[in-house]
Design a protein around this motif. Structure first.
Motif, PDB file in Angstrom:
ATOM      1  N   GLY A 162     -34.959  76.438 -20.592  1.00 20.53           N
ATOM      2  CA  GLY A 162     -36.400  77.032 -19.669  1.00 20.53           C
ATOM      3  C   GLY A 162     -36.364  75.444 -20.298  1.00 20.53           C
ATOM      4  N   PHE A 163     -36.993  75.050 -21.090  1.00 16.75           N
ATOM      5  CA  PHE A 163     -37.093  73.484 -21.822  1.00 16.75           C
ATOM      6  C   PHE A 163     -37.162  72.458 -20.940  1.00 16.75           C
ATOM      7  N   MET A 164     -38.502  72.370 -20.372  1.00 16.41           N
ATOM      8  CA  MET A 164     -38.975  70.543 -19.098  1.00 16.41           C
ATOM      9  C   MET A 164     -37.729  71.642 -18.070  1.00 16.41           C
ATOM     10  N   GLY A 165     -37.577  72.470 -17.236  1.00 13.10           N
ATOM     11  CA  GLY A 165     -36.912  72.651 -16.348  1.00 13.10           C
ATOM     12  C   GLY A 165     -35.685  72.703 -16.248  1.00 13.10           C
ATOM     13  N   ILE A 174     -29.531  69.266 -19.969  1.00 15.76           N
ATOM     14  CA  ILE A 174     -29.209  69.997 -18.118  1.00 15.76           C
ATOM     15  C   ILE A 174     -30.050  70.289 -17.336  1.00 15.76           C
ATOM     16  N   HIS A 175     -30.507  69.316 -16.291  1.00 15.52           N
ATOM     17  CA  HIS A 175     -31.212  69.840 -16.127  1.00 15.52           C
ATOM     18  C   HIS A 175     -31.562  70.862 -14.578  1.00 15.52           C
ATOM     19  N   GLU A 176     -31.894  71.753 -14.654  1.00 12.01           N
ATOM     20  CA  GLU A 176     -32.160  73.003 -13.450  1.00 12.01           C
ATOM     21  C   GLU A 176     -32.508  72.937 -12.083  1.00 12.01           C
ATOM     22  N   ASN A 177     -33.694  71.241 -11.773  1.00 15.77           N
ATOM     23  CA  ASN A 177     -34.259  71.321 -10.629  1.00 15.77           C
ATOM     24  C   ASN A 177     -33.394  70.401  -9.475  1.00 15.77           C
ATOM     25  N   ILE A 178     -32.346  69.446 -10.365  1.00 17.07           N
ATOM     26  CA  ILE A 178     -31.453  68.178 -10.062  1.00 17.07           C
ATOM     27  C   ILE A 178     -30.250  68.977 -10.826  1.00 17.07           C
ATOM     28  N   GLU A 179     -29.299  69.861  -9.767  1.00 16.50           N
ATOM     29  CA  GLU A 179     -28.394  71.133  -9.776  1.00 16.50           C
ATOM     30  C   GLU A 179     -26.822  69.787 -10.259  1.00 16.50           C
ATOM     31  N   ILE A 202     -25.758  59.349 -18.564  1.00 16.32           N
ATOM     32  CA  ILE A 202     -26.389  59.805 -17.666  1.00 16.32           C
ATOM     33  C   ILE A 202     -25.222  60.565 -16.175  1.00 16.32           C
ATOM     34  N   ALA A 203     -25.199  61.546 -16.540  1.00 13.31           N
ATOM     35  CA  ALA A 203     -24.381  62.438 -15.515  1.00 13.31           C
ATOM     36  C   ALA A 203     -24.606  62.988 -14.416  1.00 13.31           C
ATOM     37  N   TYR A 204     -23.598  62.901 -12.965  1.00 11.34           N
ATOM     38  CA  TYR A 204     -24.288  63.850 -12.054  1.00 11.34           C
ATOM     39  C   TYR A 204     -22.788  64.587 -10.926  1.00 11.34           C
ATOM     40  N   LYS A 205     -22.776  64.994 -11.095  1.00 10.22           N
ATOM     41  CA  LYS A 205     -21.813  66.087 -11.178  1.00 10.22           C
ATOM     42  C   LYS A 205     -20.259  65.622 -11.892  1.00 10.22           C
ATOM     43  N   ASP A 206     -19.676  64.711 -10.431  1.00 12.50           N
ATOM     44  CA  ASP A 206     -18.284  64.073 -10.386  1.00 12.50           C
ATOM     45  C   ASP A 206     -18.291  62.600 -11.206  1.00 12.50           C
TER      46      ASP A 206
END
Length: 613
Positions: free
Chosen positions: A359-362, A392-397, A444-448
């Motif tokens: 829950g820290f920083m979304g 692990i960002h929650e706002n940007i899955e 920085i990683a986004y999905k694949d």
């Protein structure tokens, strides 16, 4: 139709899946990042994992071939199978990487280049963990570039057996068998694997037909055994032993038709006791690494015998919901026998703390800190550490970011310290001090898709000038790694990675040799026909320089890069217990050399069978 689950790329790791994996990230655990078992998703370090399935689908024979599939890793080899091999992690020297077999040190204390990768075969491997970046804060000496931990197989419940046989070019034969049993009380796994090849010439001057030169053969017999016994519900004991018995032929320097021989008899043993209670998980262990090498030439026989004994204890204490602290101590004795007949010892204490903040920083934030102090009998003591932060960002899955920073050191070998002078001058230097390294990476990683920037700075570099000396100044290596892996259409997997070095220079700004300026690696795999898998992999190596020693005793640079190698693999599952497979190495018959003046494989063909019960 065959359906297999896909792995994903997350922030601080690349799970190596050149083929479909039957496991997901939730199934993968690693021990190398913090010396304790963690799910790979909860590790802050930049970790890659190569699974047994990856190894089988790609048709690898050696650990070097498997490692070379990863971003940021390259190798050089003085010929074919069994010839001297160096693996560079993010451009660092091979001796700066700590290599372990089931947690036992594989770095040869009698050698100059660290771990003897040329003798590592893949048949009994469950997974290979690669932790990039300075890791001395966790593991101590020789982990400046990172840690490679080779974990051998443990059995499933019941009684099982497997066997394989393969043949191919250069009169190559590979065969072996494994027997295992596991109950609630104990387990045992025994394997024996043999590789035998006539090979091809080790040395080959540029533009020379290797068929006109004599062959340099190689034989490797690797035996391993793992035992475990559950004393009761909270206590267990485990034993592991690996024996590598190898014989090889090689060419004396400057003589491609010459004949010299080498023998290797290395043994790696471990006994470990594990206790779990409501307060902590306690582990005590004793490891031994024994090295015996001989080189037989026209001038006589040179023997290099050494041993590393290690004893340790650590305690993992959980607190909070997902937090833990690991505290421990270890003792190591490094010994080089023969004419050098010297040793030194190391006493180390260490602590690692791991916290998870939800829950820290979304999102979810993981923070890991490690600190280690090493006392040496021969040279200055060392204080090293590392810190890792992952969000692990929650706002940007699918978005994950991470940062790792660490300090490390590489100790001189006993040969570098004490080798006697030759008729040409001094060799050993008893006043040598360890090299020191500072490194960091940002991912920085986004999905694949993932991209990492890495930076290494090395001080007090050990080099051979007039004998071995510490050279003042800082060598700099930095660059990026880019990786992508996705099922682009049904049953069709695409994986690729790219590495580019912005800088790879010594203290005077000279380009470091045998480092490719860039590499691009790609693999495609198709599973759309029931029981059949077909795959191909490609590697492009950019500009890379080596050194020529000229007849007038001067040196000059030579280009050894700018080439592409393509391999093909296929396997067919005839029954649940029986599989046939084949592979073509260097499909286009590319002529290239990783070390100037030393041959690589031309186009070669192999086929084999696997059976299990």
């Amino acid at each position: 139709m065959t359906t297999k689950k896909l792995s994903l790329i997350t922030a601080t790791l690349l799970l190596s899946t050149n083929a479909f994996a039957e496991i997901t990230l939730e199934d993968i655990t690693v021990v190398s990042a913090t010396r304790t078992t963690q799910n790979i998703q909860n590790v802050t370090s930049n970790v890659s994992v190569i699974t047994a399935q990856d190894i089988q689908d790609r048709g690898y024979t050696t650990v070097t071939q498997a490692l070379n599939s990863l971003a940021g890793i390259t190798f050089t080899q003085n010929g074919g199978l069994g010839q001297s091999t160096s693996v560079n992690v993010r451009g660092m020297d091979s001796r700066s990487t700590l290599v372990l077999i089931d947690g036992i040190r594989y770095n040869d204390i009698t050698a100059l280049s660290g771990a003897p990768f040329e003798h590592l075969m893949v048949e009994d491997i469950a997974q290979i963990e690669v932790v990039k970046g300075a890791q001395s804060g966790v593991w101590g000496a020789d982990a400046a570039a990172g840690v490679i931990n080779i974990i051998t197989k443990t059995p499933a419940n019941g009684v099982h057996g497997s066997a394989h046989a393969e043949g191919g070019s250069f009169n190559t034969k590979k065969y072996g068998a494994t027997l295992s049993a596991k109950t609630d009380a104990y387990y045992i796994n025994v394997s024996h694997n043999v590789l035998d090849t006539d090979g091809f010439t080790a040395q080959a001057p540029a533009d020379t037909d290797i068929d006109t030169l004599e062959d340099d053969g190689y034989t490797n017999k690797t035996t391993s055994i793992k035992l475990g016994y559950n004393i009761n519900e909270t206590n267990k004991i485990e034993l592991a032993h690996t024996l590598i018995d190898a014989e090889g032929e090689y060419d004396p320097f400057g003589d491609p038709d010459g004949f010299s021989e080498s023998t290797t008899k290395d043994a790696f043993s471990s006994v470990k006791f594990n206790h779990v209670d409501s307060f902590n998980e306690l582990t005590m262990y004793a490891n031994r690494s024994k090295f015996e090498r001989e080189f037989i030439t026209d001038f006589g026989t040179s023997a290099f015998d050494g041993q590393v004994d290690e004893y340790g204890i650590n305690s993992k204490i959980p607190y909070g919901e997902e937090d833990f602290v690991l505290v421990g101590a270890d003792y190591k004795k490094f010994e080089h026998k023969n004419s050098i007949n010297k040793d030194f010892n190391n006493k180390g204490v260490f602590v690692t703390n791991n916290n998870t903040f939800k829950g820290f920083m979304g999102g979810t934030t993981i923070l890991t800190e490690s600190l280690r102090y090493d006392s040496y009998s021969t040279f200055d003591n060392e204080l090293t550490g590392k810190i890792g932060l992952k969000h692990i960002h929650e706002n940007i899955e699918g978005l994950v970011t991470s940062l790792n920073y660490g300090t490390a050191y590489t100790v001189p070998t006993l040969y570098q310290l004490y080798a006697p002078a030759s008729s040409f001058g001094a060799i050993g230097n008893a006043n040598l001090q360890p090299e020191t390294t500072t490194s960091y990476d940002i991912t920085i990683a986004y999905k694949d898709f993932s991209v990492s920037y890495f930076n290494n700075q090395i001080d007090n570099l050990i080099q051979f000038t007039s004998g071995y000396n510490n050279v003042e100044g800082t060598s700099n290596i930095d660059g990026i790694e880019v990786a992508y892996s996705k099922e682009i259409i049904e049953n069709f997997q695409l994986s690729m990675n790219y590495t580019n070095f912005f800088t790879a220079e010594d203290k005077e700004g000279n380009q470091l040799k045998r480092r490719a300026s860039e590499t691009f690696k790609m693999a495609v795999d198709y599973y759309g026909i029931e029981s059949l898998h077909v795959g191909a992999d490609l590697e492009y190596v950019g500009s890379r320089t080596d050194i020529i020693f000229n007849p007038d005793f001067t040196t000059s640079d030579v280009e050894t890069g700018k080439y592409t190698v393509v391999n093909l693999t296929a396997d067919y599952q005839i029954t649940k217990a029986f599989q046939v497979y084949g592979k073509i190495v260097n499909l286009t018959d590319e002529e290239y050399q990783t070390v100037y003046g030393y041959a690589t494989s031309p186009r070669a063909f192999y086929a084999g069978v696997r059976a299990k019960f």
